[in-house]
Design an enzyme around this catalytic site. Structure first.
Site, mmCIF file in Angstrom:
data_model
loop_
_atom_site.group_PDB
_atom_site.id
_atom_site.type_symbol
_atom_site.label_atom_id
_atom_site.label_comp_id
_atom_site.label_asym_id
_atom_site.label_seq_id
_atom_site.Cartn_x
_atom_site.Cartn_y
_atom_site.Cartn_z
ATOM 1 N N ILE A 147 20.008 -25.467 9.610
ATOM 2 C CA ILE A 147 20.487 -24.449 10.543
ATOM 3 C C ILE A 147 21.752 -24.978 11.234
ATOM 4 C CG2 ILE A 147 19.901 -22.885 12.431
ATOM 5 C CD1 ILE A 147 16.946 -23.402 11.861
ATOM 6 N N PRO A 148 22.868 -25.036 10.486
ATOM 7 C CA PRO A 148 24.114 -25.471 11.114
ATOM 8 C C PRO A 148 24.526 -24.458 12.178
ATOM 9 C CG PRO A 148 24.525 -24.665 8.888
ATOM 10 C CD PRO A 148 23.042 -24.672 9.087
ATOM 11 N N HIS A 149 25.054 -24.950 13.284
ATOM 12 C CA HIS A 149 25.411 -24.045 14.366
ATOM 13 C C HIS A 149 26.546 -24.615 15.197
ATOM 14 C CE1 HIS A 149 22.208 -26.732 15.754
ATOM 15 N NE2 HIS A 149 22.812 -26.715 16.924
ATOM 16 N N GLY A 150 27.208 -23.710 15.909
ATOM 17 C CA GLY A 150 28.296 -24.118 16.775
ATOM 18 C C GLY A 150 28.618 -23.026 17.771
#
Length: 154
Positions: free
Chosen positions: A64-67
């Site tokens: 779950i890559p996030h930014g």
């Protein structure tokens, strides 16, 4: 927060063909830019910055890559099933084949954390991940994603 608030059918990629974590993040950033109107490079840079803190590969083939981005108007996501698993430097060392990217405004605060928790809960359910891995097209994947919202509400 419902998953339909985060992910639209246009944000579902049924068979992403990538060979590395960086390539996956680039492709997902490009897709996120098309959907949101945000700059792909800014999205990619935000994701890389977060990955430097530690992998967003949460285990069992899921990442779950996030930014956060100042120019983002709302929280949104992109879901991708990979054509073949890749090394994502996950906590359990397992290769990743399901990725759900999440972008939030810088000031999203608790809403960003709620959205991450919501996605993590859903993607940790083996019944859901099994259905996602078996689905072959956008409509089937989206049906699995939104079909489970009632039982996993944030």
């Amino acid at each position: 927060m419902l998953l339909t608030d985060l992910i639209t059918p246009e944000a579902v990629v049924p068979s992403l063909k990538v060979n590395t974590k960086k390539h996956a993040l680039q492709e997902l950033s490009d897709r996120a830019a098309l959907i949101s109107g945000l700059d792909a490079r800014e999205i990619f840079d935000a994701l890389l910055q977060r990955e430097r803190l530690g992998s967003t590969g949460i285990g069992e083939g899921i990442a779950i890559p996030h930014g956060k981005l100042a120019k983002a108007n709302s929280i949104f996501g992109i879901f991708a099933r990979l054509a073949r698993p890749i090394d994502f430097h996950s906590l359990d060392g397992a290769p990743v084949d399901l990725i759900c990217l999440l972008i939030a405004p810088e000031k999203a605060g608790a809403d960003h954390l709620k959205a991450l928790a919501r996605l993590a809960r859903m993607l940790r359910d083996p019944k859901i991940t099994s259905k996602l891995r078996a689905a072959r097209d956008v409509s089937a994947l989206y049906a699995v994603l939104i079909g489970e919202t009632a039982s996993h509400a944030a």
